[in-house]
Design a protein around this motif. Structure first.
Motif, PDB file in Angstrom:
ATOM      1  N   VAL A 186      -9.403   7.849   2.497  1.00  0.00           N
ATOM      2  CA  VAL A 186      -8.394   6.944   2.054  1.00  0.00           C
ATOM      3  C   VAL A 186      -7.652   6.305   3.410  1.00  0.00           C
ATOM      4  CG1 VAL A 186      -5.598   7.110   1.393  1.00  0.00           C
ATOM      5  CG2 VAL A 186      -7.312   8.514   0.016  1.00  0.00           C
ATOM      6  N   ARG A 215      -8.022  12.422   2.446  1.00  0.00           N
ATOM      7  CA  ARG A 215      -7.215  11.579   3.141  1.00  0.00           C
ATOM      8  C   ARG A 215      -8.154  10.909   4.475  1.00  0.00           C
ATOM      9  NH1 ARG A 215      -1.765  10.711   3.678  1.00  0.00           N
ATOM     10  NH2 ARG A 215      -0.286  12.078   2.513  1.00  0.00           N
ATOM     11  N   THR A 270       0.926  -0.898   0.017  1.00  0.00           N
ATOM     12  CA  THR A 270      -0.113   0.016  -0.206  1.00  0.00           C
ATOM     13  C   THR A 270       0.855   1.424   0.031  1.00  0.00           C
ATOM     14  OG1 THR A 270      -1.679  -1.201   1.268  1.00  0.00           O
ATOM     15  CG2 THR A 270      -1.911   1.261   1.134  1.00  0.00           C
ATOM     16  N   ARG A 296      -9.672   3.055   4.024  1.00  0.00           N
ATOM     17  CA  ARG A 296      -9.494   2.079   3.026  1.00  0.00           C
ATOM     18  C   ARG A 296      -8.333   1.369   3.092  1.00  0.00           C
ATOM     19  NH1 ARG A 296     -12.756   3.246  -2.368  1.00  0.00           N
ATOM     20  NH2 ARG A 296     -14.579   4.352  -1.368  1.00  0.00           N
ATOM     21  N   GLN A 297      -7.308   2.213   3.493  1.00  0.00           N
ATOM     22  CA  GLN A 297      -6.014   1.563   3.522  1.00  0.00           C
ATOM     23  C   GLN A 297      -5.919   0.581   4.599  1.00  0.00           C
ATOM     24  OE1 GLN A 297      -3.099   4.835   3.557  1.00  0.00           O
ATOM     25  NE2 GLN A 297      -2.813   4.746   1.476  1.00  0.00           N
ATOM     26  N   ARG A 298      -6.311   0.899   5.614  1.00  0.00           N
ATOM     27  CA  ARG A 298      -6.573  -0.123   6.618  1.00  0.00           C
ATOM     28  C   ARG A 298      -7.070  -1.372   6.314  1.00  0.00           C
ATOM     29  NH1 ARG A 298      -6.550   4.726   9.518  1.00  0.00           N
ATOM     30  NH2 ARG A 298      -9.052   4.733   9.812  1.00  0.00           N
ATOM     31  N   ASP A 320      -4.026   6.032  -7.385  1.00  0.00           N
ATOM     32  CA  ASP A 320      -3.176   5.122  -6.653  1.00  0.00           C
ATOM     33  C   ASP A 320      -1.693   5.669  -6.657  1.00  0.00           C
ATOM     34  OD1 ASP A 320      -5.126   3.140  -6.604  1.00  0.00           O
ATOM     35  OD2 ASP A 320      -4.343   2.027  -8.240  1.00  0.00           O
ATOM     36  N   ALA A 375      -2.127   7.281  -3.046  1.00  0.00           N
ATOM     37  CA  ALA A 375      -2.625   6.447  -2.007  1.00  0.00           C
ATOM     38  C   ALA A 375      -3.454   5.250  -2.357  1.00  0.00           C
ATOM     39  CB  ALA A 375      -3.473   7.098  -0.820  1.00  0.00           C
ATOM     40  N   ARG A 403       1.929   4.771   0.974  1.00  0.00           N
ATOM     41  CA  ARG A 403       1.663   5.672   1.997  1.00  0.00           C
ATOM     42  C   ARG A 403       2.432   7.025   1.798  1.00  0.00           C
ATOM     43  NH1 ARG A 403      -0.059   1.107   4.889  1.00  0.00           N
ATOM     44  NH2 ARG A 403      -2.273   1.119   5.557  1.00  0.00           N
ATOM     45  N   VAL A 431      -7.417  -2.696   3.381  1.00  0.00           N
ATOM     46  CA  VAL A 431      -6.625  -3.124   2.392  1.00  0.00           C
ATOM     47  C   VAL A 431      -5.580  -4.254   3.272  1.00  0.00           C
ATOM     48  CG1 VAL A 431      -4.866  -2.854   0.465  1.00  0.00           C
ATOM     49  CG2 VAL A 431      -7.177  -1.588   0.498  1.00  0.00           C
ATOM     50  N   THR A 454      -5.399   2.437  -2.669  1.00  0.00           N
ATOM     51  CA  THR A 454      -6.160   1.574  -1.698  1.00  0.00           C
ATOM     52  C   THR A 454      -7.052   0.373  -2.093  1.00  0.00           C
ATOM     53  OG1 THR A 454      -8.137   3.260  -2.401  1.00  0.00           O
ATOM     54  CG2 THR A 454      -6.920   3.817  -0.677  1.00  0.00           C
TER      55      THR A 454
END
Length: 127
Positions: free
Chosen positions: A81, A78, A17, A84-86, A33, A36, A19, A88, A38
């Protein structure tokens, strides 16, 4: 195939991912992408379009001040995002397990889901 199965670490390409500490520098801003990542299951293009729309709105709201527009765009996106990143991270650990038992469980679940979908599709077609 046997060599792959017998290898102690069969996976060589981790799911990652992106960051970034900041999504802009000078007059350059990242979208989608590049800013960030996701997406693991295909929502990257919709996030890129939403980001482009938000950036356009912020540029219009801060005419002549791209630095403020970029900061507002980043702050706005953010909030969406981060969660969503967590998700993923969790999903990638489930989809690409690091152990043989984990791989076996993932494959069994995949087969079960496939069977369930085929049964549901046949039932829907017979209605």
């Amino acid at each position: 195939m046997a060599t792959f199965r017998d290898h102690p670490a069969p996976f060589f390409d981790p799911l990652t991912t992106v960051r970034m500490p900041s999504w802009s520098r000078g007059r350059v801003v990242l979208l989608g992408d590049a800013a960030a990542a996701t997406a693991l299951l295909g929502d990257g293009s919709s996030m890129a379009m939403a980001g482009a729309y938000a950036l356009a709105e912020e540029l219009a709201a801060h005419p002549g001040d791209h630095a403020r527009a970029f900061a507002a765009y980043e702050s706005r996106l953010r909030r969406e995002v981060g969660p969503r990143q967590r998700r993923v991270g969790l999903l990638s650990r489930l989809m690409v397990p690091r152990t043989r038992p984990g791989i076996a469980v993932r494959n069994a679940v995949g087969r079960a889901v496939g069977r369930t979908n085929r049964i549901a599709s046949r039932e829907a077609a017979n209605r």
